[in-house]
Design an enzyme around this catalytic site. Structure first.
Site, PDB file in Angstrom:
ATOM      1  N   TYR A 190       0.836  -1.204   0.000  1.00 15.00           N
ATOM      2  CA  TYR A 190       0.000   0.000   0.000  1.00 15.00           C
ATOM      3  C   TYR A 190       0.874   1.259   0.000  1.00 15.00           C
ATOM      4  O   TYR A 190       0.738   2.126  -0.868  1.00 15.00           O
ATOM      5  CB  TYR A 190      -0.900  -0.025   1.229  1.00 15.00           C
ATOM      6  CG  TYR A 190      -1.838   1.149   1.371  1.00 15.00           C
ATOM      7  CD1 TYR A 190      -2.989   1.244   0.593  1.00 15.00           C
ATOM      8  CD2 TYR A 190      -1.598   2.170   2.300  1.00 15.00           C
ATOM      9  CE1 TYR A 190      -3.872   2.314   0.737  1.00 15.00           C
ATOM     10  CE2 TYR A 190      -2.468   3.234   2.449  1.00 15.00           C
ATOM     11  CZ  TYR A 190      -3.601   3.301   1.665  1.00 15.00           C
ATOM     12  OH  TYR A 190      -4.470   4.370   1.806  1.00 15.00           O
TER      13      TYR A 190
ATOM     14  N   VAL B 133      -9.676   1.300  12.803  1.00 12.50           N
ATOM     15  CA  VAL B 133      -9.906   1.396  14.237  1.00 12.50           C
ATOM     16  C   VAL B 133     -11.265   2.003  14.595  1.00 12.50           C
ATOM     17  O   VAL B 133     -11.943   1.517  15.503  1.00 12.50           O
ATOM     18  CB  VAL B 133      -8.723   2.134  14.919  1.00 12.50           C
ATOM     19  CG1 VAL B 133      -8.674   3.603  14.554  1.00 12.50           C
ATOM     20  CG2 VAL B 133      -8.761   1.947  16.404  1.00 12.50           C
TER      21      VAL B 133
ATOM     22  N   SER C 194     -14.224   2.182  12.960  1.00  6.95           N
ATOM     23  CA  SER C 194     -15.369   1.289  12.723  1.00  6.95           C
ATOM     24  C   SER C 194     -15.290   0.075  13.645  1.00  6.95           C
ATOM     25  O   SER C 194     -16.296  -0.343  14.217  1.00  6.95           O
ATOM     26  CB  SER C 194     -15.444   0.882  11.251  1.00  6.95           C
ATOM     27  OG  SER C 194     -14.178   0.493  10.780  1.00  6.95           O
TER      28      SER C 194
ATOM     29  N   PRO D  60       2.598   2.359  12.584  1.00  4.41           N
ATOM     30  CA  PRO D  60       3.221   3.636  12.949  1.00  4.41           C
ATOM     31  C   PRO D  60       2.888   4.048  14.385  1.00  4.41           C
ATOM     32  O   PRO D  60       1.755   3.898  14.832  1.00  4.41           O
ATOM     33  CB  PRO D  60       2.643   4.620  11.938  1.00  4.41           C
ATOM     34  CG  PRO D  60       2.253   3.771  10.770  1.00  4.41           C
ATOM     35  CD  PRO D  60       1.780   2.478  11.364  1.00  4.41           C
TER      36      PRO D  60
HETATM   37  P1  NAD Z   1     -12.613   2.192   0.608  1.00  5.25           P
HETATM   38  O1  NAD Z   1     -11.972   0.838   0.658  1.00  5.25           O
HETATM   39  O2  NAD Z   1     -13.962   2.348   1.240  1.00  5.25           O
HETATM   40  O3  NAD Z   1     -12.723   2.718  -0.884  1.00  5.25           O
HETATM   41  C1  NAD Z   1     -11.896   2.295  -1.920  1.00  5.25           C
HETATM   42  C2  NAD Z   1     -12.762   2.055  -3.141  1.00  5.25           C
HETATM   43  O4  NAD Z   1     -11.918   1.679  -4.240  1.00  5.25           O
HETATM   44  C3  NAD Z   1     -13.766   0.903  -2.944  1.00  5.25           C
HETATM   45  O5  NAD Z   1     -15.015   1.280  -3.425  1.00  5.25           O
HETATM   46  C4  NAD Z   1     -13.154  -0.227  -3.770  1.00  5.25           C
HETATM   47  O6  NAD Z   1     -14.116  -1.158  -4.225  1.00  5.25           O
HETATM   48  C5  NAD Z   1     -12.474   0.542  -4.880  1.00  5.25           C
HETATM   49  N1  NAD Z   1     -11.379  -0.197  -5.499  1.00  5.25           N
HETATM   50  C6  NAD Z   1     -10.360  -0.859  -4.896  1.00  5.25           C
HETATM   51  N2  NAD Z   1      -9.541  -1.400  -5.810  1.00  5.25           N
HETATM   52  C7  NAD Z   1     -10.040  -1.068  -7.025  1.00  5.25           C
HETATM   53  C8  NAD Z   1      -9.655  -1.347  -8.372  1.00  5.25           C
HETATM   54  N3  NAD Z   1      -8.569  -2.080  -8.630  1.00  5.25           N
HETATM   55  N4  NAD Z   1     -10.420  -0.855  -9.367  1.00  5.25           N
HETATM   56  C9  NAD Z   1     -11.524  -0.123  -9.114  1.00  5.25           C
HETATM   57  N5  NAD Z   1     -11.955   0.162  -7.876  1.00  5.25           N
HETATM   58  C10 NAD Z   1     -11.216  -0.305  -6.838  1.00  5.25           C
HETATM   59  O7  NAD Z   1     -11.561   3.201   1.265  1.00  5.25           O
HETATM   60  P2  NAD Z   1     -11.659   4.772   1.549  1.00  5.25           P
HETATM   61  O8  NAD Z   1     -11.322   4.976   2.969  1.00  5.25           O
HETATM   62  O9  NAD Z   1     -12.900   5.341   1.003  1.00  5.25           O
HETATM   63  O10 NAD Z   1     -10.401   5.296   0.705  1.00  5.25           O
HETATM   64  C11 NAD Z   1     -10.535   5.961  -0.533  1.00  5.25           C
HETATM   65  C12 NAD Z   1      -9.188   6.442  -1.011  1.00  5.25           C
HETATM   66  O11 NAD Z   1      -8.628   7.358  -0.067  1.00  5.25           O
HETATM   67  C13 NAD Z   1      -8.160   5.309  -1.177  1.00  5.25           C
HETATM   68  O12 NAD Z   1      -7.379   5.565  -2.315  1.00  5.25           O
HETATM   69  C14 NAD Z   1      -7.312   5.432   0.065  1.00  5.25           C
HETATM   70  O13 NAD Z   1      -6.012   4.951  -0.150  1.00  5.25           O
HETATM   71  C15 NAD Z   1      -7.341   6.932   0.316  1.00  5.25           C
HETATM   72  N6  NAD Z   1      -7.101   7.214   1.736  1.00  5.25           N
HETATM   73  C16 NAD Z   1      -8.053   6.980   2.664  1.00  5.25           C
HETATM   74  C17 NAD Z   1      -7.789   7.235   4.007  1.00  5.25           C
HETATM   75  C18 NAD Z   1      -8.809   7.020   5.081  1.00  5.25           C
HETATM   76  O14 NAD Z   1      -8.479   7.184   6.250  1.00  5.25           O
HETATM   77  N7  NAD Z   1     -10.049   6.691   4.794  1.00  5.25           N
HETATM   78  C19 NAD Z   1      -6.520   7.718   4.379  1.00  5.25           C
HETATM   79  C20 NAD Z   1      -5.561   7.906   3.397  1.00  5.25           C
HETATM   80  C21 NAD Z   1      -5.858   7.679   2.069  1.00  5.25           C
HETATM   81  N1  UDP Z   2      -6.090  -0.469  15.851  1.00  8.20           N
HETATM   82  C1  UDP Z   2      -6.507  -0.990  17.067  1.00  8.20           C
HETATM   83  N2  UDP Z   2      -7.584  -1.828  17.062  1.00  8.20           N
HETATM   84  C2  UDP Z   2      -8.267  -2.153  15.926  1.00  8.20           C
HETATM   85  C3  UDP Z   2      -7.831  -1.593  14.696  1.00  8.20           C
HETATM   86  C4  UDP Z   2      -6.730  -0.756  14.711  1.00  8.20           C
HETATM   87  O1  UDP Z   2      -5.933  -0.706  18.133  1.00  8.20           O
HETATM   88  O2  UDP Z   2      -9.248  -2.908  16.019  1.00  8.20           O
HETATM   89  C5  UDP Z   2      -4.937   0.473  15.862  1.00  8.20           C
HETATM   90  C6  UDP Z   2      -3.851   0.141  14.835  1.00  8.20           C
HETATM   91  O3  UDP Z   2      -2.895  -0.737  15.382  1.00  8.20           O
HETATM   92  C7  UDP Z   2      -3.264   1.512  14.552  1.00  8.20           C
HETATM   93  C8  UDP Z   2      -4.450   2.471  14.750  1.00  8.20           C
HETATM   94  O4  UDP Z   2      -5.420   1.735  15.488  1.00  8.20           O
HETATM   95  O5  UDP Z   2      -2.274   1.826  15.495  1.00  8.20           O
HETATM   96  C9  UDP Z   2      -5.055   2.929  13.433  1.00  8.20           C
HETATM   97  O6  UDP Z   2      -5.298   1.780  12.652  1.00  8.20           O
HETATM   98  P1  UDP Z   2      -6.107   1.823  11.286  1.00  8.20           P
HETATM   99  O7  UDP Z   2      -6.068   0.450  10.728  1.00  8.20           O
HETATM  100  O8  UDP Z   2      -7.433   2.454  11.511  1.00  8.20           O
HETATM  101  O9  UDP Z   2      -5.287   2.855  10.371  1.00  8.20           O
HETATM  102  P2  UDP Z   2      -3.730   3.041  10.020  1.00  8.20           P
HETATM  103  O10 UDP Z   2      -2.882   2.138  10.878  1.00  8.20           O
HETATM  104  O11 UDP Z   2      -3.633   2.701   8.575  1.00  8.20           O
HETATM  105  O12 UDP Z   2      -3.473   4.466  10.345  1.00  8.20           O
END
Ligand code: NAD
Ligand code: UDP
Length: 324
Positions: free
Chosen positions: A146, A188, A190, A275
């Site tokens: 990722y 975390v 959800s 992290p």
């Molecule tokens: P999400 O998993 O709900 O959404 C991702 C969407 O992309 C889904 O609808 C999935 O079906 C679609 N998808 C995945 N692979 C695909 C492919 N190969 N072709 C077409 N569609 C595909 O996640 P999200 O939290 O909504 O994240 C959306 C974007 O924001 C992502 O690119 C993610 O990396 C970025 N992002 C999110 C967060 C966050 O905290 N939510 C943080 C940093 C970056």
């Molecule tokens: N985490 C946790 N319990 C869970 C899911 C995640 O304690 O059920 C922790 C995880 O180890 C991380 C932080 O929550 O330190 C955020 O995790 P998340 O997967 O939401 O996002 P990311 O690590 O990608 O920032």
């Protein structure tokens, strides 16, 4: 703002579906492209009847061509359990997805925004994180598919920009939460809410002292649109996130308080390369976009708790268990 035709890849996902909705409400035509790996049709069901909305089931690792003015590239699983499920596919989605949207943007002269991530900073040695920080990322670990996919995507965006003049925008999104996260998303916020509502143990990884900064989805979507509409020549990368920083233990206690749950804390091992700390410096977003988050964690959590309360007993959601 004149009406535009806008493609949102990953538009059926958590953030993407909120973005599609807001863009439609602003009077645009929206094409949502998604392979439904983590996205759900349920997220966009109420948009389906709108004549300005189209859904395209497609995978971004295959070439795409859609005539449009703007592209938001959000397609990529974002939760660690989901992106680690098929890491090779995640890397392809990051890299080939970027190449395919950039080729399309070059052909149809569209402006293209990349949803990058705070993961480009890895396990940061500089805290809080400015955009100028190059990061501290393990290239060989379980998060690398990722992190490195997103880092390569940024590189490709800048190379298409320098080489071919493609009009790019890059945002680095920090942890974002809100309604339409999946109960089995595995992140975390959800996990904690669903566990609290079901009376299950709250799964705290490690000692719970690691920190994150949580941004409510409405604030984030506003930032995405402001970045897309920002001045010519401003490419970013720009951090989008809420600078409020919380330990996971503090988050767990807040979720217990707000849900009134009697769940107990259950400690689990800390995943590899997790992290230790994360907090964005958002001065650039404030200056260039006039953007900063407005929704405090407590309010955003209450909205999200209400969402999960309303969906958890519905058909299609009852069987979705938290992933940990
Ligand atoms: P999400 O998993 O709900 O959404 C991702 C969407 O992309 C889904 O609808 C999935 O079906 C679609 N998808 C995945 N692979 C695909 C492919 N190969 N072709 C077409 N569609 C595909 O996640 P999200 O939290 O909504 O994240 C959306 C974007 O924001 C992502 O690119 C993610 O990396 C970025 N992002 C999110 C967060 C966050 O905290 N939510 C943080 C940093 C970056
Ligand atoms: N985490 C946790 N319990 C869970 C899911 C995640 O304690 O059920 C922790 C995880 O180890 C991380 C932080 O929550 O330190 C955020 O995790 P998340 O997967 O939401 O996002 P990311 O690590 O990608 O920032």
């Amino acid at each position: 703002m004149p009406h535009k035709r806008i493609l949102v890849t990953g538009g059926a996902g958590f953030i993407g579906s909120h973005l599609c909705e807001k863009l439609l409400n602003q009077g645009n035509e929206v094409i949502c492209l998604d392979n439904l790996f983590t996205g759900r049709k349920e997220n966009i069901r109420r948009l389906m009847g709108n004549p300005d909305f189209e859904f395209l089931r497609h995978d971004v690792i295959e070439p795409i061509y859609v005539e449009c003015d703007q592209i938001y590239n959000l397609a990529c699983p974002a939760s660690p359990p989901h992106y680690q499920f098929d890491p090779v596919k995640t890397a392809k989605t990051g890299v080939m997805g970027a190449i395919n949207v950039l080729d399309m943007a070059r052909r149809c002269k569209a402006r293209v925004l990349q949803a990058s991530t705070s993961e480009v900073y890895g396990d940061p040695e500089i805290h809080p994180q400015p955009e100028s920080y190059w990061g501290h990322v393990n290239p060989d670990g379980i998060r690398s598919c990722y992190d490195e996919g997103k880092r390569m995507a940024e590189t490709l965006f800048f190379d298409y920009h320098r080489q071919d003049g493609v009009d790019i925008k890059i945002v680095r999104i920090f942890n974002t939460y809100g309604p339409r996260m999946r109960p089995d998303d595995g992140r975390v916020v959800s996990n904690f809410i669903v566990q609290a509502l079901r009376g299950e143990d709250i799964t705290v990884y490690g000692d719970g002292q690691q920190t994150r900064s949580f941004c409510y989805v409405d604030d984030l979507v506003e930032g995405l649109i402001r970045m897309m509409d920002s001045r010519d020549g401003f490419t970013g990368p720009v951090n989008l996130g809420n600078p409020g920083e919380f330990t996971m233990l503090k988050l767990a206690k807040l979720v217990l308080e707000l849900t009134g749950s009697r769940s107990r804390l259950g400690y689990k091992p800390l995943p590899q390369d997790d992290p230790a700390q994360r907090r964005p410096i958002i001065d650039l977003a404030k200056r260039e976009l006039g953007w900063e988050p407005t929704i405090p964690l407590r309010d955003g959590l209450l909205h999200t708790i209400r969402y999960f309360e309303s969906v958890l007993n519905q058909r299609g959601y009852t069987e979705l268990k938290t992933v940990h």
